[in-house]
Every structure is written in structure tokens, then in C-alpha cells.
Enzyme design. Structure first.
Site, PDB file in Angstrom:
ATOM      1  N   PRO A   1       0.831  -1.212   0.000  1.00  0.00           N
ATOM      2  CA  PRO A   1       0.000   0.000   0.000  1.00  0.00           C
ATOM      3  C   PRO A   1       0.861   1.257   0.000  1.00  0.00           C
ATOM      4  O   PRO A   1       1.857   1.330   0.707  1.00  0.00           O
ATOM      5  CB  PRO A   1      -0.816  -0.113   1.289  1.00  0.00           C
ATOM      6  CG  PRO A   1      -0.162  -1.138   2.118  1.00  0.00           C
ATOM      7  CD  PRO A   1       0.676  -1.994   1.221  1.00  0.00           C
ATOM      8  N   GLU A   2       0.504   2.216  -0.821  1.00  0.00           N
ATOM      9  CA  GLU A   2       1.235   3.477  -0.884  1.00  0.00           C
ATOM     10  C   GLU A   2       0.373   4.586  -0.281  1.00  0.00           C
ATOM     11  O   GLU A   2      -0.735   4.330   0.192  1.00  0.00           O
ATOM     12  CB  GLU A   2       1.603   3.782  -2.341  1.00  0.00           C
ATOM     13  CG  GLU A   2       2.471   2.684  -2.937  1.00  0.00           C
ATOM     14  CD  GLU A   2       3.715   3.227  -3.637  1.00  0.00           C
ATOM     15  OE1 GLU A   2       4.165   4.334  -3.310  1.00  0.00           O
ATOM     16  OE2 GLU A   2       4.231   2.523  -4.515  1.00  0.00           O
TER      17      GLU A   2
END
Ligand SMILES: [Zn+2]
Length: 273
Positions: free
Chosen positions: A2-3
Site C-alpha cells: 500500500p502506498e
């Protein structure tokens, strides 16, 4: 992994479900995350009421009225969501925080690269995970002017600079590539050779790609209540990332892949100078 946009979407999704809720207890089933979970540390949350949920870089910060903040990083595969207490437990649910409305905040992580610590809220700025972080790309602290001034005389490539969390917090590889493409700046150009207007354009492009991804996340991820907690990459249209050999949407030349600081960089050698 996840960014920033995924983490921001999680933050927005969880806020209405958590703020105002009191913690009844914490169950730790698996301590071995990237840094060991301290059950006694998490137990200090018992009786505390959640007052807010913030994001700093890719960390989620759950503030409470007990002067304690729960610091969470999702690592590669971490998931955080709210479920009714009678909903069956899933594999890899390592930490469960029991709330006063009959629901749980659950943390699952197959690869266990995440982390979860309880920190005194007034000491957060000094926490080793947070103290070296640069300003957030989406708030007013980052501007073309500040980055221009910060990079005079520096030789490092602009892509590496964007990925340095001491310079800007939490940009991430995908969004660094996409912002450079939109700004027409080669990822290999030394930062000292990016002028003031170049930085202005790059900061604007960075905000655009991050905000578009957050907007896409808001429509892709339905809700964090009783969901399976799955947050994949958003349906944001990527123009260069992972498109090696495919034609550039502007000029048709094949997108090129190089490696910078151990990470893949995708760019158009004609449109980005
Ligand atoms: Zn091109």
C-alpha cells in the site's frame, strides 16, 4: 504494497467508524511483526476513547484521550478494518482491538512486515519511525520554491530525491514515476538542474497523481466495515509505471525501464528530459 493514497483512503474510511469509540481491550495473537508487538503496550489503550485518526507518510496514527497514540504501518500486506465481533476470525488476524459498540478493529498481515506500537502522543515527533520524515507532499509545506532551494548544489537524480523520505514523506515508487512523466522531467536529471518552474510543475504533478489515486480509492474501496479489508492498487490510470516497451501515450516511443537506487524506474526517453 500500500502506498500513500491507499493509506489515506484507509484513514478516511476508518475515521467515522473509530472516532468516539472506547477501547474495551486488545487481543494480540501474533507478536512477530517487523518489530515485535508489545501486548502490555497495546493494553494501555484499554478504556481510552479514539479522538482522531491521522496519517503521517505511510503511518496511521490513532489518537486517544489517554494521551496515547496507536502507530500502525501496514508493511507489504497489512490490512486494517472494522468488523462485528461475532464475525468469524480470518487467518493472519494478529491483533484485535475490541470497541464499545460491539465491533472490533482488526489487523491482519500475511507477510508480517507491518508494525503496531502505542506511543505517548506528546512524544510522537521523537519516535524513531517518524522523527526523520520530511514534509507531506499534500500539505502546504512542500512547494516548488522549497524544493528548489533544498536542492541547490545537489547531484542526486530527481527520482532518487523524490523517493527520499527525509526530503518528502511517503511519495512511493509508482507516484514518483508518474509525476515525473507528467512534468516532463527525466528521472535521471540531477536535482540541481531542475529550475524553479520545473519544481513548480513537478509538485503540481505529484499532487495531481496522488489526489487522483485517492479519489479512485474512494470509489474502488467500498467501506471498511465488515469488508474483508482488502485494499489493492487503485484503478488510477498509470501512464508509465510497469509499462516497459509499451508506447508512450504522447509520442509513441516505447517506455523504458531502468533501475535507480535499487528500484525500477519507468519513463519516456523522448518526453522526459
Ligand atoms: Zn513520450
Amino acid at each position: 504494497m500500500p502506498e500513500l493514497p491507499e493509506i489515506e483512503t484507509i484513514r478516511r474510511g476508518l475515521g467515522p467508524l473509530l472516532v468516539g469509540r472506547r477501547v474495551l481491550g486488545v487481543e494480540v495473537r501474533e507478536r512477530r511483526l517487523r518489530e515485535p508487538v508489545a501486548p502490555r503496550g497495546l493494553a494501555r489503550l484499554r478504556g481510552a476513547t479514539v479522538t482522531g485518526i491521522r496519517r503521517r507518510s505511510k503511518y496511521l496514527l490513532l489518537d486517544t484521550d489517554a494521551g496515547l497514540t496507536l502507530l500502525v504501518h501496514l508493511g507489504m500486506t497489512g490490512q486494517l478494518w472494522v468488523a462485528d465481533r461475532d464475525r468469524p476470525r480470518r487467518p493472519h488476524e494478529h491483533v484485535v482491538i475490541l470497541l464499545d459498540d460491539g465491533r472490533d478493529l482488526r489487523y491482519a498481515d500475511i507477510r508480517r512486515f507491518g508494525l503496531m506500537h502505542v506511543v505517548r502522543s506528546d512524544r510522537l515527533d521523537f519516535h524513531p519511525r517518524l522523527k526523520g520524515l520530511g514534509p507531506e507532499p499534500l500539505d502546504g509545506a512542500v512547494s516548488g520554491e522549497t524544493l528548489f532551494r533544498a536542492t541547490r548544489g545537489l547531484k542526486k537524480p530527481v527520482k532518487n530525491f523524490l523517493m527520499d523520505t527525509r526530503a518528502i514523506a511517503g511519495v512511493g515508487n509508482i507516484y514518483a514515476c508518474e509525476a515525473l512523466y507528467r512534468a516532463g522531467i527525466s528521472p535521471r536529471r540531477p536535482v540541481r538542474r531542475v529550475g524553479k518552474s520545473g519544481w513548480d510543475g513537478l509538485v503540481a504533478s505529484l499532487r495531481d497523481v496522488l489526489n487522483e489515486a485517492i479519489t479512485a480509492g474512494g470509489t474502488t474501496v467500498r467501506d471498511f466495515l465488515n469488508a474483508e479489508g482488502d485494499v489493492g492498487y487503485f484503478a488510477v490510470s498509470l501512464r508509465v509505471y510497469d509499462r516497459k516497451g509499451k508506447p508512450c501515450g504522447r509520442c509513441g516511443k516505447p517506455i523504458r525501464r531502468i533501475v535507480q537506487a535499487g528500484r525500477s524506474t519507468f519513463y519516456c526517453p523522448r518526453c522526459q528530459r
